[in-house]
Design a protein around this motif. Structure first.
Motif, PDB file in Angstrom:
ATOM      1  N   GLY A   1       0.823  -1.223   0.000  1.00  0.00           N
ATOM      2  CA  GLY A   1       0.000   0.000   0.000  1.00  0.00           C
ATOM      3  C   GLY A   1       0.843   1.253   0.000  1.00  0.00           C
TER       4      GLY A   1
ATOM      5  N   ALA B   1       2.494   1.700  -3.407  1.00  0.00           N
ATOM      6  CA  ALA B   1       1.529   2.145  -4.418  1.00  0.00           C
ATOM      7  C   ALA B   1       1.205   3.621  -4.262  1.00  0.00           C
ATOM      8  N   VAL B   2       1.009   4.060  -3.027  1.00  0.00           N
ATOM      9  CA  VAL B   2       0.670   5.473  -2.787  1.00  0.00           C
ATOM     10  C   VAL B   2       1.831   6.384  -3.159  1.00  0.00           C
TER      11      VAL B   2
ATOM     12  N   LEU C   1       4.587   5.809  -5.197  1.00  0.00           N
ATOM     13  CA  LEU C   1       4.895   5.858  -6.633  1.00  0.00           C
ATOM     14  C   LEU C   1       3.722   6.408  -7.449  1.00  0.00           C
ATOM     15  N   GLY C   2       2.499   6.092  -7.045  1.00  0.00           N
ATOM     16  CA  GLY C   2       1.347   6.656  -7.744  1.00  0.00           C
ATOM     17  C   GLY C   2       1.293   8.162  -7.618  1.00  0.00           C
ATOM     18  N   GLY C   3       1.567   8.662  -6.412  1.00  0.00           N
ATOM     19  CA  GLY C   3       1.575  10.116  -6.191  1.00  0.00           C
ATOM     20  C   GLY C   3       2.670  10.813  -6.971  1.00  0.00           C
TER      21      GLY C   3
ATOM     22  N   SER D   1       1.757  10.863 -10.620  1.00  0.00           N
ATOM     23  CA  SER D   1       0.685  11.812 -10.879  1.00  0.00           C
ATOM     24  C   SER D   1       1.239  13.226 -11.031  1.00  0.00           C
TER      25      SER D   1
ATOM     26  N   THR E   1      -0.548   7.201 -13.746  1.00  0.00           N
ATOM     27  CA  THR E   1      -0.689   7.090 -12.298  1.00  0.00           C
ATOM     28  C   THR E   1      -1.020   5.663 -11.891  1.00  0.00           C
ATOM     29  N   ILE E   2      -1.948   5.039 -12.598  1.00  0.00           N
ATOM     30  CA  ILE E   2      -2.343   3.662 -12.281  1.00  0.00           C
ATOM     31  C   ILE E   2      -1.178   2.706 -12.533  1.00  0.00           C
TER      32      ILE E   2
ATOM     33  N   ALA F   1       1.327   3.098  -9.786  1.00  0.00           N
ATOM     34  CA  ALA F   1       0.795   2.564  -8.531  1.00  0.00           C
ATOM     35  C   ALA F   1       0.853   1.036  -8.517  1.00  0.00           C
TER      36      ALA F   1
ATOM     37  N   GLY G   1       4.462   0.144  -7.975  1.00  0.00           N
ATOM     38  CA  GLY G   1       4.798   0.424  -6.577  1.00  0.00           C
ATOM     39  C   GLY G   1       4.208  -0.606  -5.638  1.00  0.00           C
ATOM     40  N   GLY G   2       2.993  -1.033  -5.916  1.00  0.00           N
ATOM     41  CA  GLY G   2       2.372  -2.057  -5.105  1.00  0.00           C
ATOM     42  C   GLY G   2       3.100  -3.385  -5.184  1.00  0.00           C
TER      43      GLY G   2
END
Length: 54
Positions: free
Chosen positions: A16, A19-20, A22-24, A27, A36-37, A40, A43-44
């Motif tokens: 989690g 994912a947050v 690397l997604g951030g 973005s 972004t997906i 994430a 990253g997850g």
């Protein structure tokens, strides 16, 4: 001795957080929902792999 790979709470927490983070970052840096997906998901997976060893 080999350590068995178990899905514990740490695995999910690391996934989690990865994912947050690397997604951030994706973005902000790349923009767009697809980037972004994708970041994430990567990253997850990376965080989950790291969480298996802690």
């Amino acid at each position: 001795m080999a350590k068995e790979l178990e899905l514990t709470t740490n695995t999910y927490v690391f996934a989690g957080i990865g994912a947050v983070i690397l997604g951030g970052l994706a973005s902000v840096a790349l923009g767009g929902l697809a980037n972004t997906i994708a970041a994430a998901v990567v990253g997850g997976l990376a965080g989950g792999c790291l969480g298996l060893f802690f």
